[in-house]
Enzyme design. Structure first.
Site, PDB file in Angstrom:
ATOM      1  N   TYR A 136      19.816  10.864  18.134  1.00 14.45           N
ATOM      2  CA  TYR A 136      19.027   9.961  18.985  1.00 14.45           C
ATOM      3  C   TYR A 136      17.731  10.641  19.417  1.00 14.45           C
ATOM      4  O   TYR A 136      16.642  10.049  19.352  1.00 14.45           O
ATOM      5  CB  TYR A 136      19.864   9.568  20.203  1.00 14.45           C
ATOM      6  CG  TYR A 136      19.105   8.826  21.274  1.00 14.45           C
ATOM      7  CD1 TYR A 136      18.645   7.537  21.056  1.00 14.45           C
ATOM      8  CD2 TYR A 136      18.861   9.421  22.523  1.00 14.45           C
ATOM      9  CE1 TYR A 136      17.949   6.850  22.048  1.00 14.45           C
ATOM     10  CE2 TYR A 136      18.182   8.748  23.511  1.00 14.45           C
ATOM     11  CZ  TYR A 136      17.718   7.466  23.266  1.00 14.45           C
ATOM     12  OH  TYR A 136      17.029   6.800  24.248  1.00 14.45           O
ATOM     13  N   ARG A 176      23.081  14.576  37.997  1.00 12.98           N
ATOM     14  CA  ARG A 176      21.913  14.707  37.111  1.00 12.98           C
ATOM     15  C   ARG A 176      20.900  13.591  37.350  1.00 12.98           C
ATOM     16  O   ARG A 176      19.698  13.774  37.175  1.00 12.98           O
ATOM     17  CB  ARG A 176      22.383  14.717  35.651  1.00 12.98           C
ATOM     18  CG  ARG A 176      21.264  14.908  34.641  1.00 12.98           C
ATOM     19  CD  ARG A 176      21.825  15.156  33.241  1.00 12.98           C
ATOM     20  NE  ARG A 176      20.748  15.274  32.266  1.00 12.98           N
ATOM     21  CZ  ARG A 176      20.274  14.275  31.552  1.00 12.98           C
ATOM     22  NH1 ARG A 176      20.791  13.054  31.694  1.00 12.98           N
ATOM     23  NH2 ARG A 176      19.298  14.455  30.677  1.00 12.98           N
TER      24      ARG A 176
END
Length: 268
Positions: A136, A176
Protein backbone atom coordinates in the site's frame (compact mmCIF):
# COMPACT_ATOMS: atom_id res chain seq x y z
CA UNK A 1 -21.82 32.66 -12.66
CA UNK A 2 -20.73 29.22 -13.86
CA UNK A 3 -20.67 26.51 -11.20
CA UNK A 4 -17.35 25.02 -10.20
CA UNK A 5 -17.47 21.27 -10.81
CA UNK A 6 -15.27 19.11 -8.57
CA UNK A 7 -14.92 15.40 -9.27
CA UNK A 8 -14.27 13.26 -6.20
CA UNK A 9 -13.23 9.66 -6.82
CA UNK A 10 -13.76 7.19 -4.00
CA UNK A 11 -16.53 9.42 -2.71
CA UNK A 12 -18.21 6.55 -0.81
CA UNK A 13 -15.04 5.65 1.09
CA UNK A 14 -14.11 6.76 4.59
CA UNK A 15 -12.52 10.09 3.64
CA UNK A 16 -14.92 10.72 0.77
CA UNK A 17 -17.94 10.20 3.01
CA UNK A 18 -16.54 12.66 5.56
CA UNK A 19 -15.62 15.28 2.95
CA UNK A 20 -18.81 15.10 0.86
CA UNK A 21 -21.03 17.25 3.10
CA UNK A 22 -18.14 19.47 4.18
CA UNK A 23 -17.13 20.43 0.63
CA UNK A 24 -20.61 21.50 -0.47
CA UNK A 25 -20.68 25.18 -1.41
CA UNK A 26 -22.99 27.55 -3.23
CA UNK A 27 -21.83 27.64 -6.83
CA UNK A 28 -20.13 24.24 -6.62
CA UNK A 29 -21.24 20.91 -8.05
CA UNK A 30 -19.73 17.74 -6.61
CA UNK A 31 -19.46 14.89 -9.11
CA UNK A 32 -19.19 11.81 -6.91
CA UNK A 33 -17.61 8.68 -8.38
CA UNK A 34 -17.44 5.30 -6.69
CA UNK A 35 -18.23 1.65 -7.36
CA UNK A 36 -20.54 1.64 -4.34
CA UNK A 37 -24.14 2.83 -4.85
CA UNK A 38 -24.75 6.48 -3.93
CA UNK A 39 -27.73 8.82 -4.08
CA UNK A 40 -27.57 12.52 -4.84
CA UNK A 41 -28.82 14.63 -1.94
CA UNK A 42 -29.78 17.56 -4.19
CA UNK A 43 -29.03 19.19 -7.53
CA UNK A 44 -25.52 20.15 -6.39
CA UNK A 45 -24.43 16.51 -6.57
CA UNK A 46 -23.90 14.27 -9.60
CA UNK A 47 -23.49 10.52 -9.12
CA UNK A 48 -21.17 8.37 -11.25
CA UNK A 49 -20.98 4.63 -10.56
CA UNK A 50 -17.68 3.46 -12.02
CA UNK A 51 -14.19 2.20 -11.26
CA UNK A 52 -11.07 4.36 -11.45
CA UNK A 53 -9.59 1.58 -13.60
CA UNK A 54 -12.21 2.11 -16.34
CA UNK A 55 -10.60 4.50 -18.84
CA UNK A 56 -13.80 5.18 -20.77
CA UNK A 57 -15.80 5.89 -17.62
CA UNK A 58 -13.07 8.15 -16.24
CA UNK A 59 -12.88 10.08 -19.51
CA UNK A 60 -16.61 10.72 -19.32
CA UNK A 61 -16.46 11.59 -15.60
CA UNK A 62 -13.75 14.22 -16.23
CA UNK A 63 -15.73 16.11 -18.87
CA UNK A 64 -16.53 19.65 -17.73
CA UNK A 65 -14.58 19.24 -14.48
CA UNK A 66 -12.61 22.14 -12.96
CA UNK A 67 -10.80 20.19 -10.25
CA UNK A 68 -10.32 16.57 -9.25
CA UNK A 69 -9.89 15.08 -5.77
CA UNK A 70 -8.62 11.53 -6.21
CA UNK A 71 -9.45 9.41 -3.16
CA UNK A 72 -10.36 6.22 -5.03
CA UNK A 73 -8.44 2.99 -4.46
CA UNK A 74 -7.65 0.41 -1.82
CA UNK A 75 -7.15 2.29 1.42
CA UNK A 76 -5.32 -0.47 3.28
CA UNK A 77 -2.84 -3.24 2.55
CA UNK A 78 -4.00 -5.70 -0.10
CA UNK A 79 -2.45 -8.17 -2.53
CA UNK A 80 0.20 -6.83 -4.88
CA UNK A 81 -2.02 -7.58 -7.86
CA UNK A 82 -5.00 -5.67 -6.48
CA UNK A 83 -2.80 -2.79 -5.29
CA UNK A 84 -1.09 -2.49 -8.66
CA UNK A 85 -4.35 -2.65 -10.59
CA UNK A 86 -6.42 -0.20 -8.58
CA UNK A 87 -4.02 2.14 -6.81
CA UNK A 88 -1.23 2.51 -9.36
CA UNK A 89 -2.80 1.70 -12.74
CA UNK A 90 -6.05 3.30 -11.58
CA UNK A 91 -4.31 6.55 -10.68
CA UNK A 92 -2.59 6.69 -14.06
CA UNK A 93 -5.98 6.13 -15.70
CA UNK A 94 -7.47 8.97 -13.65
CA UNK A 95 -4.61 11.36 -14.40
CA UNK A 96 -4.68 10.59 -18.11
CA UNK A 97 -8.43 11.19 -18.23
CA UNK A 98 -7.96 14.47 -16.38
CA UNK A 99 -5.18 15.55 -18.75
CA UNK A 100 -7.23 14.74 -21.84
CA UNK A 101 -10.22 16.64 -20.44
CA UNK A 102 -8.15 19.70 -19.57
CA UNK A 103 -8.62 19.44 -15.79
CA UNK A 104 -6.11 21.94 -14.45
CA UNK A 105 -6.14 21.13 -10.71
CA UNK A 106 -5.68 17.62 -9.27
CA UNK A 107 -5.44 16.69 -5.59
CA UNK A 108 -4.09 13.20 -4.91
CA UNK A 109 -4.52 11.33 -1.63
CA UNK A 110 -1.25 9.81 -0.51
CA UNK A 111 -0.50 8.50 2.97
CA UNK A 112 1.95 8.50 5.84
CA UNK A 113 2.65 4.91 4.76
CA UNK A 114 4.57 6.22 1.72
CA UNK A 115 7.22 7.16 4.30
CA UNK A 116 6.30 4.52 6.87
CA UNK A 117 9.89 3.49 7.56
CA UNK A 118 11.02 7.00 8.43
CA UNK A 119 11.65 7.46 12.12
CA UNK A 120 9.24 9.42 14.29
CA UNK A 121 11.35 12.56 14.31
CA UNK A 122 9.71 15.89 15.02
CA UNK A 123 8.67 18.19 12.18
CA UNK A 124 9.16 15.59 9.45
CA UNK A 125 9.18 17.49 6.13
CA UNK A 126 6.26 16.84 3.83
CA UNK A 127 8.57 16.12 0.90
CA UNK A 128 10.65 13.48 2.69
CA UNK A 129 11.69 10.86 0.13
CA UNK A 130 9.63 7.64 0.14
CA UNK A 131 10.34 4.84 2.61
CA UNK A 132 7.17 2.74 2.20
CA UNK A 133 6.14 0.20 4.81
CA UNK A 134 3.79 -2.01 2.74
CA UNK A 135 2.60 -2.64 -0.82
CA UNK A 136 0.00 0.00 0.00
CA UNK A 137 2.81 2.41 0.89
CA UNK A 138 4.59 1.59 -2.37
CA UNK A 139 1.41 2.42 -4.28
CA UNK A 140 1.19 5.79 -2.56
CA UNK A 141 4.83 6.55 -3.42
CA UNK A 142 3.98 5.66 -7.04
CA UNK A 143 0.95 7.96 -6.94
CA UNK A 144 3.18 10.80 -5.78
CA UNK A 145 5.58 10.12 -8.66
CA UNK A 146 2.74 10.00 -11.18
CA UNK A 147 1.49 13.35 -9.92
CA UNK A 148 4.95 14.82 -10.34
CA UNK A 149 5.18 13.43 -13.87
CA UNK A 150 1.83 14.84 -14.96
CA UNK A 151 2.74 18.25 -13.56
CA UNK A 152 6.16 18.33 -15.21
CA UNK A 153 5.00 16.98 -18.55
CA UNK A 154 1.66 18.70 -18.90
CA UNK A 155 1.70 21.70 -16.55
CA UNK A 156 -1.13 20.36 -14.42
CA UNK A 157 -1.33 21.78 -10.87
CA UNK A 158 -0.97 18.69 -8.66
CA UNK A 159 -1.10 18.70 -4.86
CA UNK A 160 -0.36 15.43 -3.09
CA UNK A 161 -1.60 15.09 0.48
CA UNK A 162 0.14 12.57 2.73
CA UNK A 163 -2.86 11.91 4.95
CA UNK A 164 -2.25 10.73 8.48
CA UNK A 165 -5.55 9.25 9.69
CA UNK A 166 -8.86 10.90 8.83
CA UNK A 167 -11.70 9.60 11.00
CA UNK A 168 -14.44 11.28 13.00
CA UNK A 169 -12.20 10.89 16.07
CA UNK A 170 -8.75 9.38 16.68
CA UNK A 171 -10.20 6.83 19.08
CA UNK A 172 -10.24 3.85 16.65
CA UNK A 173 -6.49 4.27 16.16
CA UNK A 174 -5.52 4.14 19.81
CA UNK A 175 -2.73 6.36 21.18
CA UNK A 176 -1.07 6.60 17.74
CA UNK A 177 -4.07 8.60 16.58
CA UNK A 178 -3.04 11.45 18.89
CA UNK A 179 -0.15 11.99 16.45
CA UNK A 180 -1.65 11.14 13.06
CA UNK A 181 -5.24 12.43 13.26
CA UNK A 182 -6.66 14.72 10.61
CA UNK A 183 -10.05 15.86 11.88
CA UNK A 184 -12.81 15.85 9.25
CA UNK A 185 -13.27 19.61 9.62
CA UNK A 186 -9.54 20.21 9.22
CA UNK A 187 -9.61 17.83 6.26
CA UNK A 188 -12.22 20.03 4.58
CA UNK A 189 -10.14 23.13 5.38
CA UNK A 190 -7.13 21.47 3.81
CA UNK A 191 -8.97 20.44 0.64
CA UNK A 192 -10.42 23.93 0.31
CA UNK A 193 -6.92 25.39 0.56
CA UNK A 194 -5.74 22.99 -2.13
CA UNK A 195 -8.65 23.90 -4.38
CA UNK A 196 -8.14 27.64 -4.05
CA UNK A 197 -4.34 28.11 -3.87
CA UNK A 198 -3.20 30.07 -6.94
CA UNK A 199 -0.83 28.21 -9.29
CA UNK A 200 0.64 25.76 -6.74
CA UNK A 201 2.53 23.72 -9.34
CA UNK A 202 3.50 20.38 -7.78
CA UNK A 203 3.33 20.18 -3.99
CA UNK A 204 3.70 17.47 -1.38
CA UNK A 205 2.00 18.34 1.92
CA UNK A 206 1.05 16.60 5.12
CA UNK A 207 -2.62 16.06 5.90
CA UNK A 208 -2.84 16.16 9.70
CA UNK A 209 -4.36 18.40 12.32
CA UNK A 210 -2.16 20.62 14.49
CA UNK A 211 -1.99 17.96 17.18
CA UNK A 212 -0.02 18.54 20.36
CA UNK A 213 1.90 15.30 19.61
CA UNK A 214 2.28 16.04 15.91
CA UNK A 215 5.60 15.00 14.33
CA UNK A 216 4.72 16.20 10.81
CA UNK A 217 5.58 19.59 9.35
CA UNK A 218 2.56 21.74 8.55
CA UNK A 219 4.54 24.57 6.96
CA UNK A 220 4.03 23.20 3.44
CA UNK A 221 0.25 22.97 3.86
CA UNK A 222 0.08 26.34 5.59
CA UNK A 223 1.88 27.89 2.61
CA UNK A 224 -1.19 26.94 0.57
CA UNK A 225 -3.53 28.63 3.07
CA UNK A 226 -4.35 25.72 5.40
CA UNK A 227 -5.07 26.52 9.03
CA UNK A 228 -5.79 23.69 11.44
CA UNK A 229 -8.28 24.43 14.20
CA UNK A 230 -8.38 20.98 15.83
CA UNK A 231 -6.09 18.97 18.10
CA UNK A 232 -6.36 15.24 18.88
CA UNK A 233 -5.17 15.94 22.43
CA UNK A 234 -8.77 16.53 23.51
CA UNK A 235 -9.16 12.73 23.24
CA UNK A 236 -6.01 11.91 25.22
CA UNK A 237 -7.85 11.10 28.44
CA UNK A 238 -10.12 8.64 26.65
CA UNK A 239 -7.06 6.87 25.24
CA UNK A 240 -4.99 6.91 28.42
CA UNK A 241 -5.84 3.31 29.30
CA UNK A 242 -5.04 1.96 25.83
CA UNK A 243 -1.65 0.30 25.36
CA UNK A 244 0.91 2.56 23.70
CA UNK A 245 2.77 1.32 20.60
CA UNK A 246 6.03 -0.52 21.21
CA UNK A 247 8.93 -1.70 19.04
CA UNK A 248 8.79 -0.78 15.37
CA UNK A 249 5.23 0.49 15.76
CA UNK A 250 6.54 3.16 18.13
CA UNK A 251 9.79 3.83 16.28
CA UNK A 252 8.51 4.41 12.76
CA UNK A 253 5.94 6.66 11.08
CA UNK A 254 4.03 3.68 9.69
CA UNK A 255 3.26 2.27 13.14
CA UNK A 256 1.85 -1.28 13.03
CA UNK A 257 2.01 -1.34 9.22
CA UNK A 258 5.79 -1.75 9.58
CA UNK A 259 5.41 -5.28 10.94
CA UNK A 260 2.08 -6.35 9.41
CA UNK A 261 2.27 -9.13 6.79
CA UNK A 262 2.75 -7.90 3.25
CA UNK A 263 -0.18 -8.38 0.89
CA UNK A 264 -2.70 -9.16 3.63
CA UNK A 265 -5.68 -6.86 4.21
CA UNK A 266 -5.29 -4.94 7.46
CA UNK A 267 -8.42 -3.10 8.65
CA UNK A 268 -6.39 -0.49 10.57
Amino acid sequence: MTDQRVLITGSAGVVGTLMRPRLKRDGRVLRLLDLAPQTASDASEEIVTASVTDAEAMASACEGVDALIHLGGHSRENSWEATLDVNINGTQTVLEAARAAGVSRVILASSNHAVGFRRNDSDLPADSSPRPDTYYGVSKAAIEALGSLYHSRFGMDVIVIRIGSCFETPLPLGPRGLTTWLSPDDGARLFEACLSAPSPGYRLIWGVSDNTRRIYSLSEAEALGYKSLDDAEVYAEQLASKPAPTGAAAEYVGGPFCTAPLGVFNPL
